[in-house]
Write a protein that holds these residues in place. Structure first.
Motif, PDB file in Angstrom:
ATOM      1  N   ALA A 112      44.174  38.526  48.171  1.00  0.00           N
ATOM      2  CA  ALA A 112      43.305  38.523  46.943  1.00  0.00           C
ATOM      3  C   ALA A 112      42.320  39.501  47.023  1.00  0.00           C
ATOM      4  CB  ALA A 112      42.684  37.083  46.897  1.00  0.00           C
ATOM      5  N   VAL A 113      42.248  40.352  46.120  1.00  0.00           N
ATOM      6  CA  VAL A 113      41.137  41.436  45.835  1.00  0.00           C
ATOM      7  C   VAL A 113      40.269  40.894  44.890  1.00  0.00           C
ATOM      8  CG1 VAL A 113      40.636  43.854  45.765  1.00  0.00           C
ATOM      9  CG2 VAL A 113      42.884  43.032  46.738  1.00  0.00           C
ATOM     10  N   ALA A 175      34.613  48.668  39.173  1.00  0.00           N
ATOM     11  CA  ALA A 175      35.035  50.067  38.640  1.00  0.00           C
ATOM     12  C   ALA A 175      36.150  50.465  39.716  1.00  0.00           C
ATOM     13  CB  ALA A 175      34.121  50.996  38.807  1.00  0.00           C
ATOM     14  N   GLU A 176      36.469  49.727  40.999  1.00  0.00           N
ATOM     15  CA  GLU A 176      37.266  50.134  41.779  1.00  0.00           C
ATOM     16  C   GLU A 176      38.404  49.145  42.130  1.00  0.00           C
ATOM     17  OE1 GLU A 176      35.268  51.131  45.588  1.00  0.00           O
ATOM     18  OE2 GLU A 176      33.802  52.267  44.484  1.00  0.00           O
ATOM     19  N   GLU A 180      42.109  49.747  43.902  1.00  0.00           N
ATOM     20  CA  GLU A 180      42.217  49.416  45.256  1.00  0.00           C
ATOM     21  C   GLU A 180      43.386  48.321  45.225  1.00  0.00           C
ATOM     22  OE1 GLU A 180      41.894  48.673  49.263  1.00  0.00           O
ATOM     23  OE2 GLU A 180      41.129  50.202  47.887  1.00  0.00           O
ATOM     24  N   THR A 181      43.506  47.354  44.183  1.00  0.00           N
ATOM     25  CA  THR A 181      44.631  46.538  44.278  1.00  0.00           C
ATOM     26  C   THR A 181      45.871  47.305  44.298  1.00  0.00           C
ATOM     27  OG1 THR A 181      43.107  44.903  42.850  1.00  0.00           O
ATOM     28  CG2 THR A 181      45.466  44.607  43.009  1.00  0.00           C
ATOM     29  N   ALA A 185      49.167  47.382  46.612  1.00  0.00           N
ATOM     30  CA  ALA A 185      50.489  46.961  45.937  1.00  0.00           C
ATOM     31  C   ALA A 185      51.292  48.099  46.121  1.00  0.00           C
ATOM     32  CB  ALA A 185      50.285  46.851  44.477  1.00  0.00           C
ATOM     33  N   ARG A 186      51.170  49.417  46.005  1.00  0.00           N
ATOM     34  CA  ARG A 186      51.927  50.473  46.039  1.00  0.00           C
ATOM     35  C   ARG A 186      52.287  50.525  47.551  1.00  0.00           C
ATOM     36  NH1 ARG A 186      49.005  53.171  41.900  1.00  0.00           N
ATOM     37  NH2 ARG A 186      47.443  53.716  43.590  1.00  0.00           N
TER      38      ARG A 186
END
Length: 251
Positions: A112-113, A175-176, A180-181, A185-186
């Motif tokens: 969770a982000v 904004a990030e 970041e998520t 994921a990548r």
């Protein structure tokens, strides 16, 4: 895109309430092509300032009756368990308020982000409906005394508090958040699906076990992992000082 499925709660006018229809839609989206080798990771996010306010209280009035109420909670529980049992990691991307079953959804995700403006609560007690089902996921994510203070008072905790207590993996400026998520994921999507899938299943399987049983189960899983085509490919590539070429084949 690139093995990443985005599921977006998109009913901001109703604070993304987890109505029975929304839960069934979420269930369908999570289950869709779950066994496809092309699917590597799922991100659950939401439109608007509220990630999710939890159950739709209009569905929980006396008029609907006990059977309908039972269906709502059973469906919600199924969705939460689907996330846990899903073959790929599920990430919650939170930008706003997550309360009751919305908080339960965040707690149920593997990662969770959240943005630093997010907050989390189980406020059911304030309206006479104790958050018993959200408490299942919450108590498995944060220490007992933190969970019980949230459940008994209904008061929200900040993103930083949620991070401190283990409800979140990471907190970033708004904004990030997307960047970041997607980075996480990548990274997951670049790895071997069967290896990650075996790892996820094994992690949750060993968690409630005693130490000896946990090591027995995970030792077996390591042997099974070595028998995977990608398990051997990864080790061979490392020894040959090259990048692995994942087949994503289950055997």
């Amino acid at each position: 895109m690139d093995g990443i499925r985005n599921i977006i709660l998109s009913n901001p006018k109703k604070r993304n309430a987890l109505s029975l229809a929304m839960l069934k839609s979420l269930q369908s989206d999570i289950l869709h092509d779950a066994d496809s080798n092309d699917l590597k990771v799922i991100i659950i996010s939401a439109e608007g300032p509220v990630f999710s306010s939890g159950h739709d209280l209009k569905e929980l009035t006396e008029e609907q009756g006990r059977d309908y109420h039972a269906e709502v909670f059973q469906t919600c529980s199924k969705v939460m368990m689907l996330i846990r049992n899903h073959p790929v990691p599920v990430i919650a991307m939170v930008n706003g308020l997550a309360t009751a079953a919305g908080c339960q959804l965040v707690a149920s995700c593997d990662i969770a982000v959240a943005s630093d403006k997010s907050s989390f609560a189980t406020p059911g007690v304030n309206i006479g409906l104790f958050c018993s089902t959200p408490g299942v996921a919450l108590a498995r994510a944060v220490p007992r005394k933190v969970a019980l203070e949230m459940l008994f008072t209904g008061e929200p905790i900040s993103a930083q508090q949620a991070l401190l207590h283990g409800l979140l993996s990471k907190v970033v400026p708004e904004a990030e958040l997307q960047e970041e998520t997607m980075r996480i994921a990548r990274k997951i999507a670049s790895l071997s699906r069967p290896v990650v899938s075996l790892g996820k299943a094994t992690f949750y399987k060993q968690l409630p076990q005693d130490l000896g049983t946990a090591y027995y189960l995970t030792s077996q899983a390591m042997v099974d992992n070595l028998a995977l085509r990608d398990g051997q490919e990864g080790i061979t590539a490392f020894l040959q000082k090259r990048k692995p070429i994942w087949s994503h084949e289950p055997v």
